[in-house]
Design an enzyme around this catalytic site. Structure first.
Site, short mmCIF file in Angstrom:
data_model
loop_
_atom_site.label_atom_id
_atom_site.label_comp_id
_atom_site.label_asym_id
_atom_site.label_seq_id
_atom_site.Cartn_x
_atom_site.Cartn_y
_atom_site.Cartn_z
N ASN A 213 49.01 23.13 24.56
CA ASN A 213 49.31 22.15 25.61
C ASN A 213 48.07 21.29 25.88
O ASN A 213 47.02 21.49 25.27
CB ASN A 213 49.78 22.86 26.88
CG ASN A 213 48.74 23.83 27.40
OD1 ASN A 213 47.64 23.43 27.74
ND2 ASN A 213 49.07 25.12 27.42
N GLY A 276 42.87 32.52 37.77
CA GLY A 276 43.61 32.17 36.56
C GLY A 276 43.85 30.67 36.53
O GLY A 276 44.81 30.16 37.09
N CYS A 277 42.92 29.99 35.86
CA CYS A 277 43.01 28.53 35.81
C CYS A 277 43.60 28.08 34.47
O CYS A 277 43.94 26.93 34.28
CB CYS A 277 41.60 27.98 35.98
SG CYS A 277 41.52 26.36 36.66
N ALA A 278 43.69 29.02 33.52
CA ALA A 278 44.15 28.65 32.18
C ALA A 278 45.62 28.25 32.19
O ALA A 278 46.41 28.77 32.97
CB ALA A 278 43.95 29.84 31.24
N ASP A 282 53.46 29.91 27.57
CA ASP A 282 54.42 30.91 28.05
C ASP A 282 55.03 31.70 26.88
O ASP A 282 55.43 32.85 27.06
CB ASP A 282 55.54 30.22 28.84
CG ASP A 282 55.04 29.73 30.20
OD1 ASP A 282 54.16 30.40 30.76
OD2 ASP A 282 55.51 28.67 30.66
N PRO A 309 52.50 37.75 27.39
CA PRO A 309 52.28 38.54 28.61
C PRO A 309 51.80 37.63 29.72
O PRO A 309 51.10 36.64 29.46
CB PRO A 309 51.17 39.52 28.20
CG PRO A 309 50.50 38.90 27.03
CD PRO A 309 51.54 38.07 26.33
N LYS A 342 55.84 31.37 43.22
CA LYS A 342 54.94 32.01 42.24
C LYS A 342 53.97 32.96 42.93
O LYS A 342 53.64 34.02 42.39
CB LYS A 342 54.13 30.95 41.46
CG LYS A 342 54.92 30.38 40.31
CD LYS A 342 54.17 29.29 39.56
CE LYS A 342 55.20 28.48 38.76
NZ LYS A 342 54.65 27.28 38.20
#
Ligand code: CTP
Length: 407
Positions: A213, A276-278, A282, A309, A342
């Site tokens: 992406n 978690g910025c990555a 998916d 995961p 989320k």
């Protein structure tokens, strides 16, 4: 025991004003605390206190002229400017402040101010009316915008008999400010360890192709850099990105979501905060071809994808050594709703949501705007450079982390 100013080199600039007589005491007080002091006097200052007095107290010849061959041979003006850890100007007359505001270099002291990269502190001393004058006020404001420290003035009775603002701070007050300047700073994230994931992941299809992406990794890298500057210990788990490692950051490069998952869980258990910025892919290809896939005569083809995961959900689900867990949500609509969903679904402590439907923010942009949500609150950060946003966001994350820890 080492004195508080041991090894600190203070270049004391003295300009013309009655408060110049206090400079003698100031030098003594600085030296008592271990500082090395060298003195520059303007011509006018020499009318108020003799260079001989200041030489005796500082233990060094006093510098006065730009054009003195003997002084230049001993320690030239550029050398003097480089020597200083701090350039303190006390007293700083209205005239000197005006010259500094205009960047003049028409005597030794103003030249050294331009030539030094040390911080410059200015202790104004002048008649109260001169201090009140809009021209002086403007000049002082100009110096502030250039990051000069302005120490004082104080109010009180003046040598001319007036009463008001304009007295130079007392030598001991100036010494306290010098001590504070050199005191080790306690940074807000000192002692806090952070793990940050950043960038995209890359899911191979065959040896030459992959799914990925547009994530640039800039936000995660900006967070890592800002966190170090705020005193944290940072491990950055980076997907494939073209970004330099910020100074002081421990970087671990990964390619796939599976690799990121493994490294993230290993690192998370020794971190206080996990961010978690990555932009983790998916899905991955179910069966990665070992050889390059060839075109077929069919007009279409398909790949079977299986779920990767969920890294952050796994970190948030840790039952022991679970870090305070912060996620990101990139949404194109109904941002608050999806972000809150989320937050709950992944059992996060905090989620930072951005609207990636707007062209000037988010993916690949230098700027970002965020809304941060937690169980019983939210906060908005307006559109700004990712570097500035990173710092503000970290302060909020740390505040929430400390809040959770204390409950
Ligand atoms: N995340 C993760 N592991 C994954 C997927 C996402 O750790 N496999 C993390 C991201 O780093 C980010 C947050 O989860 O902190 C994003 O949530 P996610 O549900 O993946 O967002 P979207 O992919 O945008 O989800 P959806 O497509 O459902 O909107």
């Amino acid at each position: 025991m080492a004195l508080l100013l041991s090894g600190k080199r203070i270049l004391l600039g003295i300009s013309g004003g009655i408060a110049a007589y206090k400079s003698a005491d100031l030098i003594r007080r600085l030296k008592e605390r271990g500082a090395e002091v060298r003195v520059i006097q303007t011509d006018a200052a020499c009318e108020f206190i003799t260079p001989l007095t200041l030489q005796a107290l500082s233990g060094h010849p006093v510098a006065n002229s730009l054009l003195d061959p003997a002084a230049e041979a001993a320690m030239g003006h550029i050398e003097l400017a480089k020597w200083a850890d701090l350039l303190l100007i006390a007293p700083a007359s209205a005239d000197l402040i005006a010259r500094l505001a205009h960047g003049l270099a028409n005597d030794l002291l103003s030249t050294c101010v331009l030539a030094t990269d040390a911080p410059v502190a200015v202790a104004p001393a002048m008649n109260q009316q001169m201090y009140k004058n809009i021209a002086t006020k403007h000049n002082i404001d100009t110096l502030k915008t250039r990051n000069f420290y302005i120490w004082g003035p104080a109010a009180g009775e003046q040598a001319c008999g007036d009463v008001g603002m304009g007295r130079m701070l007392e030598p001991l007050q100036l010494v306290d400010l010098v001590l504070e300047h050199f005191a080790p700073k306690v940074l807000p994230l000192e002692g806090v360890s952070l793990v940050i994931t950043a960038g995209p992941t890359r899911e191979p299809i065959d040896p030459v192709r992959y799914i990925s992406n547009h994530s640039s990794g800039k936000m995660g890298f900006a967070l890592a850099e800002a966190a170090v500057q705020l005193g944290a210990q940072v491990t950055l788990i980076a997907g494939p990105v073209q970004l330099a490692t910020p100074a002081g950051v421990k970087r671990i490069d990964v390619v796939t979501a599976d690799q990121m998952y493994q490294v993230a869980l290993e690192q998370a258990i020794s971190a206080h905060i996990f961010i978690g910025c990555a932009a983790v892919a998916d899905y991955k290809v179910a069966q990665v071809a070992t050889q390059k896939l060839k075109k077929t005569s069919d007009d279409s083809t398909s790949l079977t994808l299986v779920k990767n995961p969920d890294i952050i959900a796994a970190v948030a689900a840790l039952t022991s050594q679970r870090p305070f867990t912060v996620g990101f949500a990139a949404e194109t609509q109904d941002v608050a709703n999806y972000a809150r969903q989320k937050l709950v679904k992944k059992k996060l402590d905090l989620i930072c949501a951005n609207d990636v439907s707007l062209s000037n923010q988010g993916f690949n942009s230098e700027q970002n705007a965020l809304t941060v949500f937690w169980a019983d609150g939210e906060q908005q950060f307006g559109l700004q450079a990712k570097t500035e946003l990173a710092q503000q966001l970290l302060l909020l994350i740390n505040e929430r982390y400390l809040h959770e820890k204390s409950h």
